[in-house]
Design a protein around this motif. Sequence first.
Motif, mmCIF file in Angstrom:
data_model
loop_
_atom_site.group_PDB
_atom_site.id
_atom_site.type_symbol
_atom_site.label_atom_id
_atom_site.label_comp_id
_atom_site.label_asym_id
_atom_site.label_seq_id
_atom_site.Cartn_x
_atom_site.Cartn_y
_atom_site.Cartn_z
ATOM 1 N N TYR A 297 49.749 34.370 44.998
ATOM 2 C CA TYR A 297 48.390 33.886 45.213
ATOM 3 C C TYR A 297 47.960 34.280 46.619
ATOM 4 C CZ TYR A 297 48.791 31.139 40.957
ATOM 5 O OH TYR A 297 48.936 30.756 39.649
ATOM 6 N N ALA A 301 41.355 31.814 45.353
ATOM 7 C CA ALA A 301 40.545 32.511 44.348
ATOM 8 C C ALA A 301 41.184 33.782 43.805
ATOM 9 C CB ALA A 301 39.171 32.848 44.933
ATOM 10 N N TRP A 302 42.069 34.418 44.563
ATOM 11 C CA TRP A 302 42.589 35.730 44.169
ATOM 12 C C TRP A 302 44.113 35.711 44.091
ATOM 13 C CZ3 TRP A 302 39.431 39.682 42.700
ATOM 14 C CH2 TRP A 302 38.065 39.535 42.985
ATOM 15 N N SER A 303 44.630 36.475 43.129
ATOM 16 C CA SER A 303 46.078 36.593 42.959
ATOM 17 C C SER A 303 46.426 37.982 42.456
ATOM 18 C CB SER A 303 46.600 35.541 41.975
ATOM 19 O OG SER A 303 46.089 35.775 40.681
ATOM 20 N N LEU A 355 45.131 42.438 39.294
ATOM 21 C CA LEU A 355 44.429 41.692 40.341
ATOM 22 C C LEU A 355 43.450 40.761 39.651
ATOM 23 C CD1 LEU A 355 43.587 41.158 43.328
ATOM 24 C CD2 LEU A 355 41.916 43.020 43.036
ATOM 25 N N LYS A 356 43.584 39.461 39.911
ATOM 26 C CA LYS A 356 42.729 38.476 39.271
ATOM 27 C C LYS A 356 41.948 37.706 40.326
ATOM 28 C CE LYS A 356 46.201 36.754 36.807
ATOM 29 N NZ LYS A 356 46.949 35.960 35.798
ATOM 30 N N GLY A 357 40.658 37.502 40.025
ATOM 31 C CA GLY A 357 39.805 36.809 40.973
ATOM 32 C C GLY A 357 38.898 35.803 40.307
ATOM 33 N N ASP A 358 38.530 34.790 41.069
ATOM 34 C CA ASP A 358 37.655 33.724 40.594
ATOM 35 C C ASP A 358 36.546 33.568 41.631
ATOM 36 O OD1 ASP A 358 36.569 31.078 40.044
ATOM 37 O OD2 ASP A 358 38.317 30.778 38.763
ATOM 38 N N PHE A 359 35.273 33.886 41.259
ATOM 39 C CA PHE A 359 34.198 33.866 42.248
ATOM 40 C C PHE A 359 32.854 33.627 41.566
ATOM 41 C CE2 PHE A 359 34.742 38.169 40.747
ATOM 42 C CZ PHE A 359 33.445 38.641 40.563
ATOM 43 N N ARG A 367 35.415 35.190 36.160
ATOM 44 C CA ARG A 367 36.875 35.289 36.213
ATOM 45 C C ARG A 367 37.214 36.744 35.902
ATOM 46 N NH1 ARG A 367 39.091 30.483 32.534
ATOM 47 N NH2 ARG A 367 37.004 30.541 31.634
ATOM 48 N N ASP A 428 35.935 40.847 32.506
ATOM 49 C CA ASP A 428 35.241 39.795 33.246
ATOM 50 C C ASP A 428 34.801 38.707 32.272
ATOM 51 O OD1 ASP A 428 34.031 38.325 35.191
ATOM 52 O OD2 ASP A 428 32.348 39.697 35.519
#
Length: 696
Positions: A297, A301-303, A355-359, A367, A428
């Motif tokens: 992590y 928000a990002w991992s 690469l995963k992001g939440d914004f 997501r 997305d």
Amino acid sequence: MFSKCSVALSILAAINPIFVYAHDKHDDIEIISVMGISKPIASNSSAMKMDMSQLETPGSISVYSKELIEAQRASSLGQVLRNDASVSVGNVRRNRERFYMRGFVLEPDQSYMRDGQYHLSRYAQPIELYERVEVLKGPSALLYGKSTPGGMINLVTKKAHDEMQFNLSQEYGSFGFNQSLLDAGGSLNESGSIRSRVILSKSSQDGWRRYKDGSYAGQERFVGALMLEADLSEDTTLSLNYDLTDDEGRIEMGPQHLKNKASGKFELAGKRDYIWDMPWSNRKSQVENSGFTFNSYLNDAWSINMGFNQQRHQRQTLESLYGKVQNVDLDKGTYSLRGRDTFERFDVTTAFFDLKGDFYTGDIHHRLLVGSSIVDYDRTGQQMKMAIAGRASFNDRHIIERPKELDYRNGAAMTHVQRHTYGLYAQDMIEFNDSWHLLAGLRFDREQTTHETRHNVLPKLGIIYHPTENTSIYSTYSESFEPKDPISNSDDVNYGKKLQAERGQSFEIGAKGEFLEGALYVSTALFSIEKNNKVVTDKRDDKPVTTQNGKALHNGVELTVEGKLTPSLSMLTSVMYLDAKIISDPLYTGKRAKDTPAFTASTWFNFDVTEQSQLSVGAVYVGERFGDTPNDFLKEAYVKVDLGYSHSVHFSNQHLAVFRVNIDNLFDTYYLRGGCSNSAMFSDGRAIKASLQYKF
């Protein structure tokens, strides 16, 4: 060691196959939540590669947990998948299970994943290594590349634990079944930052069918695995894994469906307890998997998630019969033998990076998943095949011995196959508000072989509407592709011609809901899948002519009901109606797809007799279906009933014993399973298994 609450919940999970639990530690207080059904909250290795509940997923995914696997005492992947009406059994010869999903073949080299990575499944899967089995229905090429349009199977491996756990079980059953299993692990240091798990399994069985000399078609298998996991920091974890599956056993091809010259009808040739093959037919298989996963992590928000796996698979298959049995005389009960000895080696390297992001963009929640994958596939081998002198008979015990010349080292090298596949994908999940969500994705694939380099672009689009907090309605469009090698049959008119990928397009609409305060989950889906560019073969002047003029259309509807009907009664039910037709083919236009029944259903009920004892009953219905593509041989419909009973004894705060008795095919129903184009497999007779499991 386990807390009292953990032990109590472990007992509950052991005695009820539908219950699952999750727990988190917070401020030194252990908070435990109990859910009535097994709903997959996706982790890095799960099917969707994102944290998505069932109600958020625009598609059909079924999850079969370790609690269900243990309760049913499943010892093979097929015994797990019998809970899913969307999956039907194909060829089970050579100890390799083949399946159909929504009527399409699940190919062993493109329809299976392990922890979200490509997995070559040319062997009987060691189910004792898996935490759960996830069934992705419909095209899944967006995240995983080439695949059949029916769907994929994701096998989620067991993980190391920070708390000490010990699980020892011994099982005996009908037809010489015997399995010993040790599953143990825990923290390797005081802080619990380094964890381990070891799994050892040894099993054998005789079977109930016999060769001409009276011996059984038995098999033996050893499975060993080591999992290590280390917290490199509070936000970063590294996991290492190694496992070995060593499998050896005999071969039987099953009875043949042949045309009776007198009646002109196709019928099954061969007695239920008679094996056509000679007793020297056998196969040996050894599979090694080793790899790692890395999860970190970067912030809230990002991992990033990455993984690597190396699979080495060697197998030798010695057959006294292969293909269609030659020169059968049904009146005299005689036939000819064709021998084949094959050695193959597969080396498969896979890797992925996500690469995963939440914004947010304004009020819209995203997501995002961006990733890449690599598959390096290499197959080599050598094969010897020959006609064997003499004729075998159904009516005597005479054995035709293996010719000394029948040795793969005397044969020619098989075609060397190399494939290098690179994939880039983006997905997305866009949440406009609480009611409307959109999933959009695109994948680019590049596959390089010794013959050519091919490129594929695949889209996916899904819309989800939530009428209420506990329901959702979705619609999805997705595609699949299956690359094909050039025509390799030297007798074919189009020998050497390059082939395009077979392509599938799927439209699906569905609805899902959680009821009875989340205890009951209901899902239904209506789908239409069209497969184009199918490779088909015709004949011209007695020579085969291969083209890509084939097309198939499969339309169907599915229903799943899972959860608790009352505090003491749980259920898992799956139903499918399927209209699977060949639309275009030089020989079989209008025919129904092989081994695909129009109606299938599966159900499993679990009743708590007391707090310590549970009674389970299950039934599978498979409708009539054709055993061959020309639709000449019809397999009758059948109902198979299974029964189970378990009793738990709690010795202390840390010790638990579970005794189980399971009866498969309670009424000894006779039916035919899947087979090759000219053969089928007889059903197993009634089988009783008794197991004792000890945990602390």
